[in-house]
Design a protein around this motif. Structure first.
Motif, mmCIF file in Angstrom:
data_model
loop_
_atom_site.group_PDB
_atom_site.id
_atom_site.type_symbol
_atom_site.label_atom_id
_atom_site.label_comp_id
_atom_site.label_asym_id
_atom_site.label_seq_id
_atom_site.Cartn_x
_atom_site.Cartn_y
_atom_site.Cartn_z
ATOM 1 N N ASP A 183 0.885 -1.267 -0.063
ATOM 2 C CA ASP A 183 -0.007 -0.043 -0.114
ATOM 3 C C ASP A 183 1.011 1.449 -0.244
ATOM 4 O O ASP A 183 0.540 2.309 -0.821
ATOM 5 N N VAL A 184 2.048 1.116 0.633
ATOM 6 C CA VAL A 184 2.933 2.416 0.795
ATOM 7 C C VAL A 184 3.584 2.576 -0.424
ATOM 8 O O VAL A 184 3.491 3.477 -0.971
ATOM 9 N N ASP A 185 4.159 1.473 -1.223
ATOM 10 C CA ASP A 185 4.614 1.618 -2.580
ATOM 11 C C ASP A 185 3.654 2.225 -3.371
ATOM 12 O O ASP A 185 3.884 3.098 -4.181
ATOM 13 N N PHE A 186 2.110 1.677 -3.450
ATOM 14 C CA PHE A 186 1.132 2.008 -4.250
ATOM 15 C C PHE A 186 0.910 3.748 -4.311
ATOM 16 O O PHE A 186 0.847 4.566 -5.201
ATOM 17 N N GLN A 187 0.746 3.977 -2.831
ATOM 18 C CA GLN A 187 0.516 5.315 -2.547
ATOM 19 C C GLN A 187 1.540 6.383 -3.027
ATOM 20 O O GLN A 187 1.110 7.450 -3.651
ATOM 21 N N MET A 188 2.971 6.102 -2.756
ATOM 22 C CA MET A 188 3.875 6.864 -3.212
ATOM 23 C C MET A 188 4.042 6.934 -4.557
ATOM 24 O O MET A 188 4.473 7.949 -5.302
ATOM 25 N N SER A 189 3.769 6.027 -5.301
ATOM 26 C CA SER A 189 3.622 5.742 -6.727
ATOM 27 C C SER A 189 2.535 6.964 -7.417
ATOM 28 O O SER A 189 2.819 7.561 -8.344
ATOM 29 N N GLU A 190 1.586 6.756 -6.659
ATOM 30 C CA GLU A 190 0.425 7.736 -7.307
ATOM 31 C C GLU A 190 0.927 9.125 -6.953
ATOM 32 O O GLU A 190 0.461 10.015 -7.871
ATOM 33 N N ILE A 191 1.568 9.392 -5.846
ATOM 34 C CA ILE A 191 1.920 10.850 -5.573
ATOM 35 C C ILE A 191 2.973 11.097 -6.598
ATOM 36 O O ILE A 191 2.746 12.413 -7.085
ATOM 37 N N ARG A 192 3.836 10.263 -6.977
ATOM 38 C CA ARG A 192 5.137 10.626 -7.955
ATOM 39 C C ARG A 192 4.235 11.152 -9.500
ATOM 40 O O ARG A 192 4.585 11.987 -9.849
ATOM 41 N N GLU A 193 3.255 10.200 -9.573
ATOM 42 C CA GLU A 193 2.422 10.440 -10.884
ATOM 43 C C GLU A 193 1.854 11.672 -11.114
ATOM 44 O O GLU A 193 1.817 12.540 -12.027
ATOM 45 N N SER A 194 1.125 11.889 -9.756
ATOM 46 C CA SER A 194 0.149 13.153 -9.707
ATOM 47 C C SER A 194 1.047 14.484 -9.726
ATOM 48 O O SER A 194 0.774 15.291 -10.438
ATOM 49 N N LEU A 195 2.256 14.188 -9.069
ATOM 50 C CA LEU A 195 3.130 15.638 -9.082
ATOM 51 C C LEU A 195 3.783 15.655 -10.731
ATOM 52 O O LEU A 195 3.943 16.819 -10.852
ATOM 53 N N ALA A 196 4.053 14.676 -10.925
ATOM 54 C CA ALA A 196 4.699 14.726 -12.555
ATOM 55 C C ALA A 196 3.716 15.359 -13.572
ATOM 56 O O ALA A 196 4.044 16.113 -14.214
ATOM 57 N N ALA A 197 2.517 14.933 -13.178
ATOM 58 C CA ALA A 197 1.342 15.213 -14.229
ATOM 59 C C ALA A 197 1.284 17.006 -14.069
ATOM 60 O O ALA A 197 0.536 17.540 -15.163
ATOM 61 N N THR A 198 1.529 17.468 -12.969
ATOM 62 C CA THR A 198 1.215 18.880 -12.776
ATOM 63 C C THR A 198 2.436 19.667 -12.800
ATOM 64 O O THR A 198 2.714 21.030 -12.411
ATOM 65 N N ALA A 199 3.755 19.151 -12.781
ATOM 66 C CA ALA A 199 5.040 19.774 -12.568
ATOM 67 C C ALA A 199 5.177 21.054 -13.529
ATOM 68 O O ALA A 199 5.787 21.961 -13.129
ATOM 69 N N ASN A 200 4.769 20.815 -14.861
ATOM 70 C CA ASN A 200 5.061 21.882 -15.824
ATOM 71 C C ASN A 200 3.792 22.735 -16.033
ATOM 72 O O ASN A 200 3.993 23.519 -17.100
ATOM 73 N N MET A 201 2.975 22.626 -15.202
ATOM 74 C CA MET A 201 1.659 23.324 -15.365
ATOM 75 C C MET A 201 1.973 24.772 -14.631
ATOM 76 O O MET A 201 2.163 24.523 -13.472
ATOM 77 N N THR A 202 1.379 25.917 -15.312
ATOM 78 C CA THR A 202 1.549 26.891 -14.538
ATOM 79 C C THR A 202 0.223 27.339 -13.672
ATOM 80 O O THR A 202 -0.814 26.444 -14.207
ATOM 81 N N LYS A 203 0.322 28.300 -12.985
ATOM 82 C CA LYS A 203 -0.901 28.380 -11.962
ATOM 83 C C LYS A 203 -2.012 29.010 -13.139
ATOM 84 O O LYS A 203 -1.914 30.004 -13.828
ATOM 85 N N VAL A 204 -3.274 28.332 -12.851
ATOM 86 C CA VAL A 204 -4.481 28.707 -13.813
ATOM 87 C C VAL A 204 -5.500 29.510 -12.962
ATOM 88 O O VAL A 204 -5.731 29.056 -11.865
#
Length: 291
Positions: free
Chosen positions: A38-59
Motif C-alpha cells: 500500500d505504501v509503494d502504491f500510494q507513493m507511486s500515485e503521488i509521484r505520478e500526480s506531481l509529475a502530471a502537474t509539474a510543468n503546469m503554470t498556475k491557472v
C-alpha cells in the motif's frame, strides 16, 4: 483535547513530497498504510500526480472552462445543508421538546440521534467504494424524502389537532423520524460530499475547488441554522420540515439528472466528461488515473 492532539497529526504524504521531503513522505505513508504494498502504491500515485502537474503554470479558477465543476461543487454543498442536517443536529433537543418530550427526555433522545449518526456514518463509509457515489446519494435522497415527509406529517397532525397538544406518542414518532433522517444523511450526503469534491476537480485547481465547496457548505450551514428557530416559531415545525423536504426533491432530481459517478473513473476521462481537460502539448504530461 483537539488542540492537544493536533501535534500528533502528520502532514499529508503528498504535501511533504510536493516540497521535496520524500523521506518524510514515505515515513508518513508507512504510518497511514497497512502494508508495504500500500505504501509503494500510494507513493507511486503521488509521484505520478506531481509529475502530471509539474510543468503546469498556475491557472485562474473562476473561468468559463471550470464552470461545470464549480457548479457541481456548489450544488452538492448547498443541498447538503438544505436538507436541514445541521439545523436538526444543533436544535434536536428543542425539536423533541416541541414534539412533547420533557426536557430530560429531549436531551436523552438527542444522544440517541447522535449515536445513530455515528453508526450510519460507519455504514456509509463501508459502502461508498462498493456502491459508488451516485447510488449512495440516491439512497440517501430517498431516505431524506421518507423521513422528512414523515416528520412534517407528524408535526402538522399534532399542530392542527383539536387540542393542539403534543404527547409522549408524538415525541416517539418524531424521534423515529429523526433517526431515519440522520441515517439517510450519514449514509448518503454525509459520506459522499467530501469524497465527491476531491474527485471532480483536476489537480491544478483541486485545492481551490475543495475550499470553495467547504466555504459554500458552512455558509449555508449558518443560514439554515439561524433560520430554523424563527421558522419554527412563526410557521411551526411542520412547515420547517416541509421546506427541507422540497429542497430534497430538488436534490434527488439533481442527482438523477446531473451528478456524475466518480467512482473508479480515470482522471483524464473525468476531466473530459466535465469539460475541464487540457490539451496536452508535446512537453506536457497526461493526467494520472484515479485508483
Amino acid at each position: 483535547v483537539f488542540v492537544l492532539m493536533l501535534p500528533t497529526v502528520p502532514e499529508t504524504p503528498r504535501w511533504l513530497a510536493a516540497i521535496g521531503r520524500w523521506d518524510d513522505a514515505t515515513a508518513t505513508s508507512k504510518r497511514l498504510c497497512a502494508t508495504q504494498a500500500d505504501v509503494d502504491f500510494q507513493m507511486s500515485e503521488i509521484r505520478e500526480s506531481l509529475a502530471a502537474t509539474a510543468n503546469m503554470t498556475k491557472v485562474p479558477f473562476f473561468t468559463r472552462g471550470h464552470r461545470k465543476v464549480i457548479l457541481l461543487a456548489v450544488a452538492i454543498a448547498v443541498f447538503n445543508q438544505l436538507s436541514g442536517i445541521n439545523a436538526v443536529l444543533y436544535y434536536a433537543p428543542r425539536v423533541m421538546q416541541e414534539a412533547g418530550a420533557s426536557t430530560n427526555a429531549a436531551f436523552l433522545m438527542s444522544v440517541g440521534v447522535g449515536a445513530m449518526n455515528l453508526v450510519a456514518t460507519m455504514v456509509g463509509l463501508s459502502l461508498i467504494d462498493r456502491l459508488g457515489r451516485r447510488k449512495l446519494m440516491i439512497v440517501g435522497s430517498i431516505g431524506y424524502l421518507m423521513s422528512l415527509g414523515f416528520l412534517a406529517a407528524v408535526m402538522f397532525y399534532y399542530e392542527n389537532a383539536r387540542d393542539g397538544e403534543f404527547t409522549s406518542t408524538s415525541s416517539i414518532l418524531v424521534l423515529i423520524g429523526l433517526m431515519g433522517f440522520i441515517a439517510a444523511h450519514a449514509v448518503g450526503q454525509g459520506s459522499v460530499i467530501w469524497v465527491f469534491l476531491s474527485e471532480i476537480f483536476p489537480n491544478r485547481i483541486r485545492g481551490q475547488g475543495q475550499s470553495l465547496g467547504s466555504l459554500t457548505h458552512w455558509v449555508f450551514a449558518a443560514i439554515t441554522s439561524f433560520a430554523f428557530p424563527p421558522i419554527i416559531g412563526a410557521l411551526g415545525a411542520g412547515a420547517a420540515f416541509s421546506i427541507f423536504f422540497l429542497a430534497m426533491v430538488g436534490q434527488l432530481i439533481w442527482v438523477l439528472k446531473v451528478m456524475p459517478e466518480t467512482k473508479g473513473v480515470p482522471l483524464e476521462e473525468m476531466e473530459a466528461k466535465l469539460g475541464v481537460a487540457l490539451d496536452h502539448g508535446p512537453d506536457q504530461p497526461t493526467a494520472v488515473r484515479a485508483h
